[in-house]
Scaffold this motif. Structure first.
Motif, PDB file in Angstrom:
ATOM      1  N   ARG A  82      90.471  81.082  30.277  1.00 29.95           N
ATOM      2  CA  ARG A  82      91.659  81.038  31.148  1.00 29.95           C
ATOM      3  C   ARG A  82      92.652  82.143  30.810  1.00 29.95           C
ATOM      4  O   ARG A  82      93.335  82.665  31.692  1.00 29.95           O
ATOM      5  CB  ARG A  82      92.335  79.669  31.045  1.00 29.95           C
ATOM      6  CG  ARG A  82      91.613  78.579  31.804  1.00 29.95           C
ATOM      7  CD  ARG A  82      92.266  77.231  31.599  1.00 29.95           C
ATOM      8  NE  ARG A  82      93.506  77.086  32.323  1.00 29.95           N
ATOM      9  CZ  ARG A  82      93.614  76.617  33.576  1.00 29.95           C
ATOM     10  NH1 ARG A  82      92.516  76.282  34.244  1.00 29.95           N
ATOM     11  NH2 ARG A  82      94.776  76.486  34.144  1.00 29.95           N
ATOM     12  N   THR A  83      92.733  82.487  29.534  1.00 27.14           N
ATOM     13  CA  THR A  83      93.681  83.536  29.146  1.00 27.14           C
ATOM     14  C   THR A  83      93.317  84.859  29.805  1.00 27.14           C
ATOM     15  O   THR A  83      94.197  85.673  30.086  1.00 27.14           O
ATOM     16  CB  THR A  83      93.714  83.718  27.625  1.00 27.14           C
ATOM     17  OG1 THR A  83      92.367  83.913  27.147  1.00 27.14           O
ATOM     18  CG2 THR A  83      94.305  82.495  26.939  1.00 27.14           C
ATOM     19  N   SER A  84      92.034  85.076  30.067  1.00 24.38           N
ATOM     20  CA  SER A  84      91.622  86.336  30.700  1.00 24.38           C
ATOM     21  C   SER A  84      92.131  86.417  32.138  1.00 24.38           C
ATOM     22  O   SER A  84      92.382  87.512  32.649  1.00 24.38           O
ATOM     23  CB  SER A  84      90.097  86.484  30.664  1.00 24.38           C
ATOM     24  OG  SER A  84      89.470  85.666  31.632  1.00 24.38           O
ATOM     25  N   LEU A  85      92.306  85.256  32.774  1.00 23.44           N
ATOM     26  CA  LEU A  85      92.796  85.255  34.147  1.00 23.44           C
ATOM     27  C   LEU A  85      94.191  85.861  34.227  1.00 23.44           C
ATOM     28  O   LEU A  85      94.533  86.541  35.195  1.00 23.44           O
ATOM     29  CB  LEU A  85      92.821  83.824  34.703  1.00 23.44           C
ATOM     30  CG  LEU A  85      91.479  83.105  34.820  1.00 23.44           C
ATOM     31  CD1 LEU A  85      91.695  81.691  35.332  1.00 23.44           C
ATOM     32  CD2 LEU A  85      90.531  83.863  35.738  1.00 23.44           C
ATOM     33  N   LEU A  86      94.989  85.612  33.195  1.00 23.65           N
ATOM     34  CA  LEU A  86      96.349  86.133  33.181  1.00 23.65           C
ATOM     35  C   LEU A  86      96.363  87.647  32.990  1.00 23.65           C
ATOM     36  O   LEU A  86      97.385  88.294  33.203  1.00 23.65           O
ATOM     37  CB  LEU A  86      97.161  85.444  32.075  1.00 23.65           C
ATOM     38  CG  LEU A  86      97.232  83.910  32.179  1.00 23.65           C
ATOM     39  CD1 LEU A  86      98.007  83.328  31.016  1.00 23.65           C
ATOM     40  CD2 LEU A  86      97.853  83.491  33.503  1.00 23.65           C
ATOM     41  N   GLU A  87      95.211  88.200  32.595  1.00 27.59           N
ATOM     42  CA  GLU A  87      95.073  89.649  32.451  1.00 27.59           C
ATOM     43  C   GLU A  87      94.277  90.233  33.615  1.00 27.59           C
ATOM     44  O   GLU A  87      93.820  91.371  33.559  1.00 27.59           O
ATOM     45  CB  GLU A  87      94.356  89.969  31.128  1.00 27.59           C
ATOM     46  CG  GLU A  87      95.094  89.455  29.901  1.00 27.59           C
ATOM     47  CD  GLU A  87      94.272  89.599  28.623  1.00 27.59           C
ATOM     48  OE1 GLU A  87      93.092  90.025  28.719  1.00 27.59           O
ATOM     49  OE2 GLU A  87      94.795  89.307  27.550  1.00 27.59           O
ATOM     50  N   ASN A  88      94.122  89.428  34.666  1.00 30.41           N
ATOM     51  CA  ASN A  88      93.356  89.847  35.854  1.00 30.41           C
ATOM     52  C   ASN A  88      91.911  90.205  35.507  1.00 30.41           C
ATOM     53  O   ASN A  88      91.354  91.196  36.003  1.00 30.41           O
ATOM     54  CB  ASN A  88      94.034  91.017  36.569  1.00 30.41           C
ATOM     55  CG  ASN A  88      95.245  90.571  37.377  1.00 30.41           C
ATOM     56  OD1 ASN A  88      95.520  89.383  37.506  1.00 30.41           O
ATOM     57  ND2 ASN A  88      95.976  91.521  37.914  1.00 30.41           N
ATOM     58  N   LYS A  89      91.300  89.365  34.665  1.00 30.74           N
ATOM     59  CA  LYS A  89      89.892  89.529  34.317  1.00 30.74           C
ATOM     60  C   LYS A  89      89.199  88.185  34.514  1.00 30.74           C
ATOM     61  O   LYS A  89      89.683  87.157  34.051  1.00 30.74           O
ATOM     62  CB  LYS A  89      89.730  89.966  32.854  1.00 30.74           C
ATOM     63  CG  LYS A  89      90.353  91.310  32.530  1.00 30.74           C
ATOM     64  CD  LYS A  89      90.240  91.603  31.039  1.00 30.74           C
ATOM     65  CE  LYS A  89      90.907  92.914  30.676  1.00 30.74           C
ATOM     66  NZ  LYS A  89      90.887  93.144  29.204  1.00 30.74           N
ATOM     67  N   GLY A  90      88.055  88.225  35.201  1.00 30.23           N
ATOM     68  CA  GLY A  90      87.297  86.986  35.421  1.00 30.23           C
ATOM     69  C   GLY A  90      86.214  86.852  34.366  1.00 30.23           C
ATOM     70  O   GLY A  90      85.028  87.005  34.672  1.00 30.23           O
TER      71      GLY A  90
END
Length: 203
Positions: free
Chosen positions: A77-85
């Motif tokens: 989920r933390t990657s989503l905040l960096e615009n990474k799936g």
């Protein structure tokens, strides 16, 4: 000062206007993106899975890891905040999360999540219509809520790839228990068994 009730009403209006059911059209676009890039997408993911299987095989050859009992695809989920799936693949022996030899690799499912990120950038522009009443934090919360739909799509996609994953030689070469399970969910939170398929499991 805006009241909490007004804030909730504004958010509800904003979501109804710019968010509700947007995912339906996005999923159509994602399907097209996948069809146009199937070979490249699948080859990249299979290569990553092959890589982590080889790491496990090497550890097992040195008696540093037991038979694999669980393989877990987890959304970061933390990657989503960096615009990474990004999803993480972990291979565990019978000790599960207490497995001392951590073997993992990250895979990108950006072809799915790019639509979500683009939508959120649009929302950051649209929120200006509401002055300071809708914040970047509100957009972040909307993204995490909407991401659940994309996660369901990602899990279905991974289900469709499982047979290709388990037919590569490096997977066949690792030591694993007969009733190995492959799961998908959020990190450290198993949710769904994607292999063996439940309809294939004897009752």
């Amino acid at each position: 000062m805006i009241t909490q009730i007004n804030k909730e009403e504004l958010l509800a209006e904003f979501e109804e206007k710019y968010v509700a059911n947007r995912w339906v059209n996005e999923f159509i676009q994602i399907d097209e993106r996948y069809k146009n890039n199937t070979v490249a997408i699948e080859e990249n993911l299979i290569s990553k899975f092959d890589s982590v299987c080889k790491k496990v095989r090497d550890l097992q050859e040195r008696n540093l890891k037991g038979e694999i009992k669980y393989i877990y695809f987890s959304l970061l989920r933390t990657s989503l905040l960096e615009n990474k799936g990004q999803y993480r693949i972990d291979l565990y022996d019978e000790n599960w999360f207490l497995d001392k030899e951590e073997d993992s690799i990250n895979i990108d499912l950006d072809f799915i999540y790019t639509s979500l990120f683009k939508h959120m950038e649009e929302l950051k522009e649209k929120k200006n219509e509401y002055g300071r009443n809708i914040t970047d934090m509100d957009i972040e919360n909307i993204m995490l809520q909407e991401a659940e739909k994309y996660h369901i799509l990602a899990v279905e996609f991974l289900k469709g790839l499982i047979e290709k994953f388990i037919n590569i030689s490096s997977y066949e070469e690792i030591k694993k228990i007969e009733d190995i399970m492959i799961l998908a969910g959020e990190y450290m939170d198993a949710k769904e068994i994607i292999y063996p398929r439940q309809e294939d499991t004897p009752s």
